[in-house]
Design a protein around this motif. Structure first.
Motif: not given
Length: 238
Positions: A84-86, A148-153, A200-207
């Motif tokens: 998970l990306l926080d 920094l997102l591009e560094n993580y899958e 738009q980049k296809g991420y799933r966001i929990i807001l």
């Protein structure tokens, strides 16, 4: 960036993993940062601000929130060991819940004062006899998360921005940490832009959002699911 830290004669600066962006220097004069009982604090008016992962984990172990029953856990929809990306680590309390649930958490913080307090909290977590092992599943990074997102899958993002003014005025006095965030950190003015870009980049966001915050104009074509509590809502935006 250079930060002065007030310490006593028998209380030296611990070693930090700060990278090249920060320098902490010891001073005997009064400074915004200071140590007490080997814990880093920041002076904010009459308040003393510090974060404590150990305290948070004590709370989770006492209350035992079940991921499959908790609104946030249901919104995340992640299994133990998944990443998970926080996006906004803040006090670190939500991040501590994620590692309590067994998730692999990468947290970002772009405000230097908040980041330094988190680094100290993480240092103490790593040294803790009971909870230190959980620190292995927690990564704390300084900087703008979007850069920094591009560094993580991982494609799942937890986002808890400061949206600014709410629909209705809350008469109750905010706890000192929230007063600190409002006055020192301020609102995340780019929150809507970030949400639009991520979808738009296809991420799933929990807001995470208070139930009295302004409505959001979400991009067309995205799916939205809500989990509502007494004071907080969690939106899953795909």
């Amino acid at each position: 960036m250079k930060f002065l830290v007030q310490v006593t004669e028998d209380n030296d600066l611990p070693e930090y993993e700060l990278g090249q962006s920060f320098v902490l220097e010891k001073t005997e004069k009064k400074a915004d940062f200071f140590f007490r009982d080997q814990q880093l604090f920041y002076r904010h008016g009459n308040d003393e601000i510090s974060f404590d992962f150990v305290k948070y984990l004590d709370h989770w172990n006492k209350t035992k929130p079940a991921k499959q029953k908790d609104n946030l856990g249901r919104a995340l929809g992640l299994k133990k060991g998944e990443a998970l990306l926080d996006f906004c680590c803040g006090t670190g309390k939500d991040s501590s819940l994620f590692i309590y649930w067994g998730l692999d958490v990468i947290s970002f913080e772009r405000h230097p004062i908040v980041y330094l307090l988190l680094v100290d909290a993480l240092r103490r977590l790593k040294a803790h006899e009971r909870y230190g092992i959980l620190a292995q599943n927690f990564t704390l990074l300084f900087g703008n998360a979007s850069d920094l997102l591009e560094n993580y899958e991982s494609k799942t993002i937890y986002y808890d921005p400061m949206f600014g003014k709410a629909k209705k005025k809350n008469k109750a006095k905010a706890r000192k940490e929230m007063e600190f965030f409002k006055s020192v950190v301020g609102a995340d003015e780019d929150a809507l832009e970030v949400i639009g870009d991520l979808t738009q980049k296809g991420y799933r966001i929990i807001l995470k959002r208070p139930d009295d915050s302004f409505d959001l104009a979400l991009p067309k074509g995205v799916s939205l699911h809500k989990w509502s509590g007494k004071t907080t809502e969690f939106w899953r935006i795909n």
